[in-house]
Design an enzyme around this catalytic site. Structure first.
Site, mmCIF file in Angstrom:
data_model
loop_
_atom_site.group_PDB
_atom_site.id
_atom_site.type_symbol
_atom_site.label_atom_id
_atom_site.label_comp_id
_atom_site.label_asym_id
_atom_site.label_seq_id
_atom_site.Cartn_x
_atom_site.Cartn_y
_atom_site.Cartn_z
ATOM 1 N NE ARG A 73 -1.245 1.797 6.156
ATOM 2 C CZ ARG A 73 -0.724 0.769 6.776
ATOM 3 N NH1 ARG A 73 -0.980 0.550 8.047
ATOM 4 N NH2 ARG A 73 0.041 -0.081 6.133
ATOM 5 C CG HIS A 74 -3.171 1.595 1.642
ATOM 6 N ND1 HIS A 74 -2.977 0.288 1.999
ATOM 7 C CD2 HIS A 74 -1.972 2.214 1.818
ATOM 8 C CE1 HIS A 74 -1.718 0.104 2.371
ATOM 9 N NE2 HIS A 74 -1.079 1.276 2.272
ATOM 10 C CG ASN A 119 -0.197 -3.782 3.982
ATOM 11 O OD1 ASN A 119 -1.142 -3.263 3.409
ATOM 12 N ND2 ASN A 119 0.935 -3.134 4.218
ATOM 13 N NE ARG A 140 0.452 0.359 -0.506
ATOM 14 C CZ ARG A 140 1.559 0.598 -1.212
ATOM 15 N NH1 ARG A 140 1.678 0.169 -2.440
ATOM 16 N NH2 ARG A 140 2.551 1.276 -0.659
ATOM 17 C CD GLU A 162 4.780 4.537 2.231
ATOM 18 O OE1 GLU A 162 5.066 5.755 2.359
ATOM 19 O OE2 GLU A 162 4.350 3.841 3.176
ATOM 20 C CG HIS A 200 0.808 4.906 0.585
ATOM 21 N ND1 HIS A 200 0.457 3.684 0.086
ATOM 22 C CD2 HIS A 200 0.617 5.799 -0.432
ATOM 23 C CE1 HIS A 200 0.102 3.817 -1.188
ATOM 24 N NE2 HIS A 200 0.186 5.089 -1.522
#
Length: 1266
Positions: free
Chosen positions: A791-792, A798, A840, A864, A930
RNA sequence: GGGUGGUUAGCUCAGCUGGUAGAGCAUUCGCUUGACGUGCGAAAGGUCACAAGUUCGAAUCUUGUACCACCCACCA
């Protein structure tokens, strides 16, 4: 001594139950002191009953209890007769019933079947059953059922499951089980096929459509009649009959002929009158009336309805009354009334086939029209094809003749819809020449499919409504009968209407089994009581069709069937139901060849055998590890493993079916297995030889080893072993690595081998060198390799907790740092990085790639999810806007999105990506994406449920690994019908414990309610003989029947003769009765005066009178004990022949002798009710009321004043004889009564002076002989 | 449409290898000391659904009828 006062069942029962259970009297293996002291009992005859298993999820009710009472009574009787008795208890998982009950249970917790996932559902449901069955188990013990509870079984016990699945496998091999498509009952709610017995009927009033389908118009006469009469104000008519055809009732109308004899082609015109007084009609008269309506039956019978001009009541109401009478006389749904004013003939009555149906929506599936072959009306049309107008345009349809069609019902013409009516399916089968393609127009969700044109997607109900409108507007509708009464088949469990559909299912070919089952009963090897039910049984055996044994449920035995690839059923363009396995469409049974695997071991994991070397080194260290990871791995047991010979190996290996397995052998096991398989020519899937040279330590032996490598029948091995793997260590100083390499390469070009340079010991190579390599070797499918998903890192969104799907925000500093830190964790063997194009993710990819230096590919599919109008909202804002959604925390599945992407679309996208990846050829890609996408990976590649995947959300830079491999063989999702397992119950239960089958099969009696004769007993007769024969092909007929006698008891009804049920609230709680009156009293109530197969009413008065009987026994026993107390020891050692009996005594003795004989005979012939009656009568009204009263004076030692009496020698002798006889009588009564009244009789028995030859419990006492 | 069972005392039911009708409950009358009032003694109550047949004799066997249950199939 017994305590004073009336009998107290509760305390006694508790005490006695404890005594029985503690001593394990219920076990057939129990040996009483009596038996131990006498001869050996190895040859004791056995008596066994396999008890019908109640559902594991409920309490016991009176029905169960009455069964147990009969079973126990037989068990106790034969136990006393010296047989080795086994009453074998069990619990049934009751497939669909339990599944529905448990689903409701889950609903209460806010859960669902699907959210749990199959495995978890099964686990929880299992626990649910186990927990619920505890109650039933306690109840069984409390009623004194003398079953061997240590043997108790559950239908889903692993051993039973194994055996059930084995039955399926055997029957598949014997072609008794086959896959086919057939019309079946489908419950759209349960999403499962159902047997007829899983369905029930509901009375319903459904609109009955008469609609036109082309030409002919039988109503033309109705038009004529209307035209003749509608303009007339009055007609005269002569009254002819005044009573109904059966001569009984006088109707408010009469039947007669029109004055002047109005004739239509077929005969006289019938007239009904309303609004006339009966008196007048009865006498007969000329009536003048106004034509008002026509009663019309579409088989060309028409009646004119005539109303009295003076009648001022409600004509329509009278008309309805008339119709009801007409209908009650003969169910004739072709009748309808048409008032003249509602008779728009110009619109409806033109050329056309008029059909009647309650299910117009199935008409799109029509393949023909069928008529009664004797029906003159349609004779000319039979065999011809017509083009007819339909709701969707025109279609061609053929008219056929079939006897199933009743000329007098409806219009005498039926549309044939093979896909949606079992009857039509049969018609279609009977006319193979017309070659009916089945046309399924309703899908498995109960909705109209693509063949229904504009109605596609509507539910059956909706479609019917819309069609009614459409038919009305385009004139197809001839008439709509709104009051038609019919019965609708509904799902027994969930009450949803059944949709008959065509579907592929597994079936049992019952023909040969039925033949056998029928024969075994006909020749009397299994007797059915009462006799009358035998006929029912035999008829069933003649009529039953093949048995659909698959249910689309999760609770039960998952079918041991595997398909090569995904398999699915679907409806083709033309409406045919087809099955597809992988890419192959099944057109005929031969197409299954090679695509189906039947067997309950997972074919994706071949059987693994582990062959230990000398001293079992590996088998102690690594083999357990292998077994833990591959539960189907079996370690071969070899005798003398410390000094094994080749013979020891051969003997040990004999036990195993090595064919096509994976074999891992160590050291000396290597040469042994090579010798063994070469000698026996056993093909092997994969052979792994670990350290084959290690047994040769010294140089000369090592030379022999190289020699042996050459001798090891390599040529032969090549033909037998598909894949050979050799793992060895190389620090044998006497043989160089090159030697071995060369040797192997030369001899075994197809072998794969691993070299271990650092093994530190010959015989036990470093143990950690193998596993990693080994696991890889054992993975059957290694085609697609692994993917790693990352995952980024963190973004500002976030951090702030804002939704951001496609909002393209860069990493913040923390995010970049996270990526930096992650570099360390990453392996270096990735072949590519694939990333989501969003910043990202791509940034994260770039950072981790600083070390990896790989190619980075962007893939749109990894983006995403688009959160639409939610993008940028914080969680708080979201909560304000959509409080309900937020509280559920389920944005994943039901987002309050106005725009954006649905979760289904995301799933589809990820699936597409996975597909692309499989084809891409990358073996080990690193994927950066994502959280939302990773959740889908979890669902698709890790089988998590949506809930689980949400709880398991990835953190930033969290790395997860998935395998892209698809199993080659995919197991059928269906489970087996419960009756398939309970139908083998006697066989199954006795197979679990070693030796039981040989000893107790066939069982003596099957005792159950007559209502399940056709459900259960028949199926046991189908399956058990088959399996017994399979076990021993030499078995005689006597040895294969599951039971010798079937005793069917009646159902328990309430005081008014109504079957007890929870919904009616008329059920008596057996346990309340037991509390109030004692278990013995209730048990006696089930038996006394009842006979086989006869239902009987149970009510409190019966139980209470039997309680009185128990009390009588108690009091009489107290009297006896009190009066023999002074000479107890002498009495039990006296010889009957030395006693001087009086006339009374002799009569009593004779009475007892008769009673013994009578009771024994009655029990032998299963007349339990009569035996109980006679015992009751004899004990109470002879022994207690007459004999004891007569001899009282002989027993007393004092008179009322307290002076001694009965002191002379003669009197003492007489008293002694009386004492002896009342003791003897009581003992005998107790024994005879014990099977019926177990607790009380035991209690008293234990208080009696004990004779030498008797057992420590009445349960093992000697049955009296006359 | 096919099949099975039932019809016996007021109620619930036994009895059916043919020999002058049985039980429980309910009813009526009578019983207070030694096992028992959850009892004891007595009484009343039935042309055993109807008809025909077999038989010296039928609740019981045969045939038919009626009514009442239930089961299976079907209901376009």
């Amino acid at each position: 001594m017994l305590p004073k006062g009336p009998y107290q069942p509760q305390t006694t029962e508790e005490e006695i139950l404890d005594f029985w259970l503690k001593n394990k009297f219920y076990s057939p293996e129990y040996k009483s002191q009596k038996e131990l002291s006498t001869t050996n009992d190895e040859n004791r005859e056995t008596f066994s009953i396999v008890l019908p298993p109640p559902n594991a999820n409920g309490n016991l009710h009176l029905g169960h209890m009455s069964g147990y009472v009969y079973q126990d009574l037989m068990g106790r009787y034969y136990r006393m007769k010296g047989k080795k008795v086994l009453l074998l208890p069990g619990k049934d998982h009751a497939g669909i019933l339990t599944e529905v009950v448990f689903e409701k249970e889950l609903e209460k917790e806010g859960l669902s079947k699907k959210s749990l996932g199959r495995e978890e559902f099964y686990k929880r449901c299992y626990d649910f059953c186990i927990k619920n069955s505890e109650n039933a188990r306690r109840q069984e013990r409390n009623i004194g059922l003398s079953a061997d509870f240590d043997r108790e079984l559950f239908t889903l016990d692993p051993k039973i499951v194994d055996e059930v699945l084995k039955a399926f496998e055997l029957m598949y091999e014997d072609k008794l089980v086959y896959r086919d498509k057939r019309i079946i009952n489908w419950c759209p709610r349960c999403q499962s096929a159902l047997a007829d017995i899983d369905t029930e009927f509901k009375d319903s009033v459904s609109p009955f459509f008469y609609f036109k389908y082309g030409f002919l118009d039988p109503e033309i006469d109705a038009i004529k009649i209307k035209n003749d009469f509608s303009q007339m104000d009055e007609v005269k008519w002569i009254f002819e009959r005044s009573s109904s055809p059966d001569g009984k009732e006088i109707y408010p109308f009469a039947v007669g002929t029109i004055d002047g004899g109005y004739q239509i082609e077929t005969g006289e015109m019938i007239v009904h009158c309303i609004g006339y007084d009966n008196e007048k009609l009865i006498k007969g008269d000329v009536i003048v009336g106004k034509p008002y309506a026509i009663m019309m039956r579409l088989n060309k019978k028409f009646s004119l309805i005539l109303s009295n001009p003076k009648f001022d009541g409600d004509l329509d109401k009278e008309l309805t009354k008339l119709w009801k009478v007409a209908e009650s006389k003969k169910r004739d749904a072709g009748i309808h009334f048409i008032k003249f004013e509602d008779f728009p003939e110009d619109k409806y009555y033109t050329n056309g086939f008029v059909l009647g149906t309650v299910r117009p929506e199935t008409k799109f599936g029509d393949t023909a029209l069928a008529v009664d072959p004797d029906d003159g009306r349609y004779k000319d049309f039979v065999g011809k094809e017509f083009e007819v107008k339909t709701l969707l345009g025109t279609s061609k349809i053929k008219v056929i003749a079939d006897n199933a069609v009743d000329e007098s019902f409806g219009t005498g013409m039926v549309k044939v819809t093979p896909a949606h009516s079992p009857e039509d399916w049969d018609i279609a089968k009977r006319h193979p020449d017309e070659a009916f393609p089945e046309k399924q127009v309703i899908d498995f969700n109960g909705k109209m499919n693509h063949l229904a044109g504009k109605y596609e997607g509507l539910s059956v109900k909706e479609a019917r409504k819309v069609m009614l409108q459409d038919m009305k507007t385009n004139g197809m509708l001839v008439y709509l009968d709104e009051n038609y009464e019919n019965r609708i088949r509904i799902c027994e469990r969930c009450k949803h209407p059944i949709e008959p559909l065509i579907s592929y299912q597994w079936f049992v070919d019952t023909e040969p089994l039925k033949k056998e089952a029928k024969r075994l009963v006909e020749v009397g090897l299994t007797e059915i009581m009462p006799e009358g039910k035998k006929k029912t049984y035999l008829q069933w055996m003649e009529s039953q069709e093949d048995w659909c044994i698959t249910r689309q449920l999760w609770w039960g035995y998952r079918v041991p069937v595997w398909y090569k690839g995904e398999h699915s059923q679907y409806i083709t363009e033309t409406g045919e139901v087809k099955e597809k396995i992988g890419d192959k469409v099944i057109n005929n049974p031969e197409d299954y060849e090679g695509l189906i695997y039947v067997g309950h071991d997972n074919p994706n994991v071949p059987q693994i055998y582990l062959i230990p070397g000398k001293h079992g080194y590996m088998s102690r260290k690594i083999f357990p590890e292998i077994v833990e990871k591959y539960p189907n791995a079996v370690t071969a047991e070899i005798e003398n493993i410390d000094e094994p010979s080749q013979e020891d190996y051969a003997n040990g290996l004999k036990e195993y079916d090595l064919k096509n397995s994976v074999i891992i052998a160590h050291s000396m096991g290597c040469s042994a297995i090579i010798n063994y398989i070469s000698e026996k020519n056993i093909p092997i899937e994969k052979l792994v030889l670990i350290a084959p040279k290690l047994i040769f330590k010294e140089k000369d032996k090592a030379k022999r080893y190289t020699k042996m490598l050459e001798d090891l029948r390599f040529d032969k091995l090549k033909t037998l072993v598909k894949e050979l793997v050799i793992i060895y260590s190389d620090n044998d100083e006497h043989v160089t690595l090159e030697d071995i390499n060369e040797s192997i390469k030369k001899q075994l070009p197809y072998a794969e081998y691993a070299l271990q340079k650092d093994a530190d010991h010959f015989a036990t190579p470093k143990l950690d060198i193998f596993p990693q390599y080994l696991w890889k070797l054992l993975e059957n499918q290694n085609k697609y390799g692994e993917i790693s998903v990352l995952r980024h890192g963190e973004t500002e969104y976030n951090k702030l907790g804002k939704f951001h799907g496609i909002t393209d925000i860069e990493l913040n500093q923390i995010g970049e740092q996270q990526a930096q830190n992650a570099i360390e964790k990453l392996d270096s063997n990735y072949d590519v990085i694939i990333t989501s194009p969003l910043k990202r993710a791509h940034q994260t990819a770039n950072i981790v790639n600083e070390k990896l230096g790989l190619e980075i590919i962007e893939n749109e599919l990894l983006k995403e999810r688009n959160f639409g109008n939610l993008e940028g909202l914080t969680w708080e804002e979201f909560t304000d806007k959509h409080p309900e959604e937020a509280s559920k925390n389920n944005i994943d599945f039901q987002p309050a999105l106005e725009k954006g992407e649905s979760i289904e679309a995301v799933e589809k996208r990820v699936e597409e990506f996975i597909d692309w990846l499989r084809k891409s050829g990358y073996k080990n890609p690193l994927i950066v994406t994502h959280a939302g996408i990773i959740r889908i990976f979890e669902r698709k590649l890790n089988n998590l449920t949506p809930e689980q995947s949400r709880e398991n959300d990835p953190k930033n830079l969290e790395l997860r690994n998935y395998s892209l491999n698809k199993p080659e063989w995919i197991q059928d999702e269906d489970v087996l019908d419960t009756w398939f397992s309970s139908g083998q119950w006697p066989y199954l239960t006795l197979m679990v414990k070693e030796g039981d089958f040989e000893e107790f099969y066939p069982t003596q009696v099957m005792e159950t309610g007559w209502d399940i004769l056709l459900f259960w007993v028949t199926r046991m007769m189908l399956l058990n003989p088959y399996r017994a024969k399979k076990l021993n092909t030499d078995a005689t007929d006597e040895q294969i029947v599951p039971f010798k006698d079937v005793y069917l008891h009646g159902l328990v009804l309430d005081k008014n003769g109504v079957k007890m049920s929870k919904s009616k609230g008329n059920g008596i709680d057996p346990f309340e009765m037991m509390q109030k009156y004692g278990t013995d009293a209730l048990r006696y109530s089930f038996v006394k005066g009842n006979s086989a197969g006869q239902n009987y009413r149970l009510y409190e008065e019966k139980v209470s009178s039997n309680r009185n009987f128990c009390n009588k026994i108690w009091n009489a026993s107290k009297f006896v004990l009190f009066n023999i107390e002074d000479s107890a020891d002498k009495l039990i050692n006296s010889d009957r022949s030395e006693l001087e009996f009086t006339q009374d005594d002799t009569e009593m003795l004779e009475h007892i002798d008769n009673l013994i004989e009578e009771t024994t005979r009655r029990l032998d012939e299963f007349k339990f009710g009569i035996a109980a009656d006679e015992l009751y009568e004899s004990f109470w009204h002879y022994f207690a009321d007459i004999y004891l009263e007569k001899i009282k004076t002989r027993l007393y030692t004092k008179d009322r004043e307290g002076n001694p009496i009965n002191t002379s020698d003669e009197e003492i002798k007489s008293r002694f004889a009386a004492q002896w006889l009342i003791l003897y009588s009581l003992e005998t009564y107790l024994k005879l009564l014990h099977p019926f009244i177990p607790f009380l009789t035991e209690k008293i028995w234990l208080s009696l002076p004990k004779r030498e030859e008797e057992a420590e419990t009445i349960m093992y006492s000697n049955w009296p002989e006359s």
